[in-house]
Motif scaffolding. Structure first.
Motif: not given
Length: 107
Positions: A36, A54, A76, A83
């Motif tokens: 992440c 994204f 993320f 998320w």
């Protein structure tokens, strides 16, 4: 009980600058590994955004819509392309997975 050997400041500094591998304990006591980042500049690059799926929130783009609680880190998740969050006190290990400091993330 605080299981983490890391501070919130340390974790935020790492996830804000790099892609990290974070290992933490979930509420059900199982362990979870997550790749992440919270590096918006890198995530927002056209090539990266398309590759990892994204999509910034529809607000001004400066932060996620969700307001994270103190001690909760919002990132993320590159595998789930969404998320996610974890609590500082539950982190058992964090390391740099991809060093973004050597990349020109402003291109």
């Amino acid at each position: 009980m605080n299981e983490s050997k890391y501070t919130e400041k340390e974790i935020r500094a790492l996830t804000d600058k790099h892609v990290c591998k974070v290992i933490f304990n979930k509420r059900d006591k199982s362990s979870r590994e997550m790749i992440c980042t919270s590096n918006w500049k890198w995530l927002s690059r056209d090539d990266v955004r398309k590759a990892v799926g994204f999509n910034p929130p529809s607000n001004d783009g400066s932060r996620p819509k969700k307001e994270w609680k103190p001690g909760q880190i919002g990132v993320f998740d590159l595998d789930l392309e969404d998320w996610r969050s974890f609590y500082v006190e539950k982190v058992t290990h964090i390391e740099i997975f991809q060093d973004l400091s050597t990349e020109n993330i402003y291109d």
